[in-house]
Design a protein around this motif. Structure first.
Motif, short mmCIF file in Angstrom:
data_model
loop_
_atom_site.label_atom_id
_atom_site.label_comp_id
_atom_site.label_asym_id
_atom_site.label_seq_id
_atom_site.Cartn_x
_atom_site.Cartn_y
_atom_site.Cartn_z
N LEU A 8 0.83 -1.20 0.00
CA LEU A 8 0.00 0.00 0.00
C LEU A 8 0.87 1.25 0.00
CD1 LEU A 8 -2.99 1.10 0.29
CD2 LEU A 8 -2.44 1.34 2.72
N ALA A 9 1.92 1.23 0.81
CA ALA A 9 2.82 2.39 0.87
C ALA A 9 3.54 2.61 -0.46
CB ALA A 9 3.84 2.19 1.99
N ASN A 10 3.88 1.53 -1.14
CA ASN A 10 4.53 1.67 -2.45
C ASN A 10 3.58 2.25 -3.48
OD1 ASN A 10 6.96 0.61 -1.58
ND2 ASN A 10 6.45 -1.49 -2.15
N LYS A 11 2.32 1.85 -3.39
CA LYS A 11 1.34 2.28 -4.38
C LYS A 11 0.74 3.64 -4.05
CE LYS A 11 -2.52 0.47 -7.10
NZ LYS A 11 -3.39 -0.70 -7.34
N HIS A 12 0.56 3.92 -2.76
CA HIS A 12 -0.09 5.16 -2.34
C HIS A 12 0.69 5.84 -1.21
CE1 HIS A 12 -3.70 4.76 -4.76
NE2 HIS A 12 -3.80 3.49 -4.38
N PRO A 13 1.87 6.39 -1.52
CA PRO A 13 2.63 7.07 -0.46
C PRO A 13 1.93 8.32 0.04
CG PRO A 13 3.64 7.40 -2.61
CD PRO A 13 2.58 6.36 -2.79
N GLU A 14 0.92 8.79 -0.69
CA GLU A 14 0.14 9.92 -0.18
C GLU A 14 -0.76 9.48 0.97
OE1 GLU A 14 -2.37 8.45 -3.75
OE2 GLU A 14 -0.34 8.30 -2.98
N TRP A 15 -0.91 8.18 1.18
CA TRP A 15 -1.68 7.65 2.30
C TRP A 15 -0.78 7.12 3.42
CZ3 TRP A 15 -5.36 3.95 -0.84
CH2 TRP A 15 -6.17 4.71 -1.69
N LEU A 16 0.29 6.44 3.02
CA LEU A 16 1.22 5.85 3.99
C LEU A 16 2.62 6.02 3.41
CD1 LEU A 16 1.40 4.28 6.67
CD2 LEU A 16 1.35 2.16 5.34
N GLU A 17 3.35 6.97 3.95
CA GLU A 17 4.60 7.40 3.34
C GLU A 17 5.83 6.73 3.96
OE1 GLU A 17 6.91 11.53 2.12
OE2 GLU A 17 5.23 11.58 3.51
N ARG A 18 6.55 5.99 3.14
CA ARG A 18 7.79 5.35 3.57
C ARG A 18 8.91 6.38 3.60
NH1 ARG A 18 10.71 -0.26 1.93
NH2 ARG A 18 12.85 0.45 2.04
N GLN A 19 9.58 6.47 4.75
CA GLN A 19 10.68 7.42 4.91
C GLN A 19 12.02 6.73 4.64
OE1 GLN A 19 9.63 10.34 5.21
NE2 GLN A 19 7.63 10.20 6.20
N ASP A 20 13.07 7.52 4.47
CA ASP A 20 14.37 6.91 4.21
C ASP A 20 15.05 6.53 5.52
OD1 ASP A 20 15.63 9.13 5.28
OD2 ASP A 20 16.55 9.77 3.40
N GLU A 21 16.24 5.92 5.39
CA GLU A 21 16.90 5.35 6.57
C GLU A 21 17.41 6.41 7.54
OE1 GLU A 21 19.95 5.45 3.18
OE2 GLU A 21 17.81 5.00 3.47
N ASN A 22 17.48 7.67 7.11
CA ASN A 22 17.96 8.74 7.98
C ASN A 22 16.85 9.48 8.71
OD1 ASN A 22 20.73 8.37 7.21
ND2 ASN A 22 20.25 9.37 5.26
N TYR A 23 15.63 9.12 8.41
CA TYR A 23 14.47 9.82 8.98
C TYR A 23 14.39 9.60 10.49
CZ TYR A 23 9.45 10.69 9.82
OH TYR A 23 8.24 11.13 10.31
N LYS A 24 14.06 10.66 11.20
CA LYS A 24 13.86 10.59 12.65
C LYS A 24 12.35 10.45 12.90
CE LYS A 24 18.23 11.44 13.06
NZ LYS A 24 18.74 12.73 13.60
N PRO A 25 11.93 9.34 13.47
CA PRO A 25 10.49 9.08 13.59
C PRO A 25 9.78 10.05 14.52
CG PRO A 25 11.71 7.50 14.89
CD PRO A 25 12.73 8.27 14.10
N LYS A 26 8.50 10.23 14.24
CA LYS A 26 7.65 11.08 15.06
C LYS A 26 6.56 10.23 15.71
CE LYS A 26 8.36 15.08 12.02
NZ LYS A 26 9.44 14.41 11.27
N THR A 27 6.05 10.73 16.82
CA THR A 27 4.97 10.04 17.50
C THR A 27 3.81 9.80 16.53
OG1 THR A 27 5.54 11.05 19.62
CG2 THR A 27 3.31 10.16 19.40
N GLY A 28 3.37 8.55 16.47
CA GLY A 28 2.27 8.20 15.58
C GLY A 28 2.70 7.52 14.31
N ASP A 29 4.01 7.62 13.96
CA ASP A 29 4.52 6.87 12.82
C ASP A 29 4.48 5.38 13.14
OD1 ASP A 29 5.09 9.19 11.46
OD2 ASP A 29 7.25 9.13 11.82
#
Length: 422
Positions: free
Chosen positions: A311-332
């Motif tokens: 789903l994330a691959n097809k619709h990143p506007e719904w569920l966005e995959r971040q890169d390996e350097n991303y700092k996660p946020k509450t709720g991710d």
């Protein structure tokens, strides 16, 4: 894979959504990432703008990934039959993909000649005439002559005097028996490199007037694009289901929700609200229930980790995959999937220590002696058998982005179901 939000909403040519409904913030992010992967110039997003110009030319400014020109070429960069074979797909498959999935093949196709790209024309040549890539500065190089059908099939490059205006009958007729005329000289027609350069530069220049300005509210997404999701309600709900380290110290096997994979005749339990259904969950069921709690979906989905990844691959506007350097946020959420998979919800990220606290349903034994990249399991002395709230010492540790699968990333849920249901 989509890049970190640092460069997410920078302006690109042709980036204004008023120009095309297909050019969203997520689309631009992916183009910026492709440019980086291909080694194209990064300053002022020069390489990404080159890519945007190429796709604008090939789709006549629409960025419609299902474009079919009627003579054997389809998609964002007009893939031909030989091209799709070289990159391991088919035209039919390309047309059934989302625009984000198709961008992966754009990267793959252009990437074959990335070491020869020196200018905007070279980027376009990697699509149009790959064998000519690297010769974009040779303005007088002959690409086609009028003894080839390609000359007539590309009238946009007819830049010589009256070349475009000239109509030529090539001996073909339509279904009603009328002659089919094509543009171009009857004799001695030639397409030069300078004509191709002039055309791609025209599309580039036109695109500069259609840049996105994400500060004017025109973006479909923004850094607050999940602001209408009730993350707090979701986290509060998860807290009621989870046990902590201190809880396990007091009662090692006293889980509020135990781990269980419900399938077959019990699959309906994954979305029911009965006491029995809520007493046991696997990792993806917990995440799907969380997504429903925050308003991401109107009902409780029965997605597996593979479903979520796809789903994330097809619709990143719904569920966005971040890169390996991303700092996660509450709720991710975090997610990895190979032949197996695992997922959970981010409760907190401590930037000072880079530790991450999650809530997840997990069945895993502790192992002190077995290590991965010099780290132990992260829960030595504790066997997990249900929903736990746990602090992992490092974001890059083996449980999260350092997982041995090499596939673990953080994902950001986006868009309330009242705007787009999933």
């Amino acid at each position: 894979m989509l890049s970190d939000t640092t460069n997410a909403y920078e302006s690109l040519i042709w980036g204004n959504k008023k120009n095309s409904k297909f050019v969203t913030c997520s689309f631009r992010k992916r183009v910026i990432e492709i440019a980086k992967n291909l080694g194209l110039p990064q300053k002022n997003n020069k390489g990404a703008n080159w890519l945007m110009a190429v796709m604008a030319l090939e789709t006549e400014g629409t960025f419609d990934y299902q474009t079919d020109n009627g003579i054997g070429y389809v998609g964002l960069v007009q893939f031909g039959e030989d091209a799709v074979k070289d990159i391991g797909t088919t035209q039919k498959s390309l047309l059934s993909m989302s625009r984000f999935e198709q961008l992966d093949y754009v990267e793959q196709w252009i990437g074959r000649k990335k070491d020869k790209i020196n200018c905007l024309t070279d980027v376009y040549l990697s699509v149009l005439l790959p064998d000519k890539t690297g010769k974009g500065s040779d303005k007088d190089l002959v690409l086609w002559t009028s003894d080839r059908e390609a000359y007539y099939n590309n009238p946009a490059f007819h830049k010589e005097k009256d070349e475009w205006k000239t109509l030529n009958h090539r001996g073909k007729f339509n279904k009603k028996g009328k002659k089919i005329y094509k543009r171009g000289y009857t004799e001695n027609g030639t397409t030069y490199m300078w004509e191709v350069t002039q055309e791609i530069e025209q599309w580039y220049n036109e695109g500069t007037e259609k840049k996105n300005n994400c500060n004017d509210g025109s973006c479909t997404l923004s850094n607050q694009d999940n602001a209408d999701l009730d993350i707090k309600a979701g986290i509060d709900w998860l807290e009621t289901l989870s046990v902590t380290k201190s809880d396990l110290d007091s009662a090692p096997n006293n889980y509020k929700v135990s781990y269980a994979q419900e399938s077959g005749s019990k699959a309906n339990l994954r979305s029911e609200l009965t006491e029995d259904a809520l007493s046991k969950m696997d990792c993806s069921e917990l995440v799907c229930r969380y997504l429903n709690k925050i308003g991401w979906s109107s009902d409780i989905k029965k997605y597996t980790t593979l479903d979520l990844k796809n789903l994330a691959n097809k619709h990143p506007e719904w569920l966005e995959r971040q890169d390996e350097n991303y700092k996660p946020k509450t709720g991710d959420i975090f997610l990895w999937r190979t032949h197996k998979g695992h997922t959970g919800v981010i409760v907190d990220h401590n930037e000072a220590t880079d530790s991450v606290t999650t809530i997840e349903s997990i069945s895993e034994k502790e192992y002190e002696s077995r290590t991965f990249l010099g780290e132990n399991s992260g829960h030595e002395g504790y066997d997990f058998k249900g929903v736990v709230k746990w602090k992992w010492n490092k974001r890059t540790g083996r449980h999260l982005t350092g997982h041995k699968s090499g596939d673990c990333r953080f994902y950001t849920p986006k868009v309330h179901y009242t705007k787009t249901d999933k």
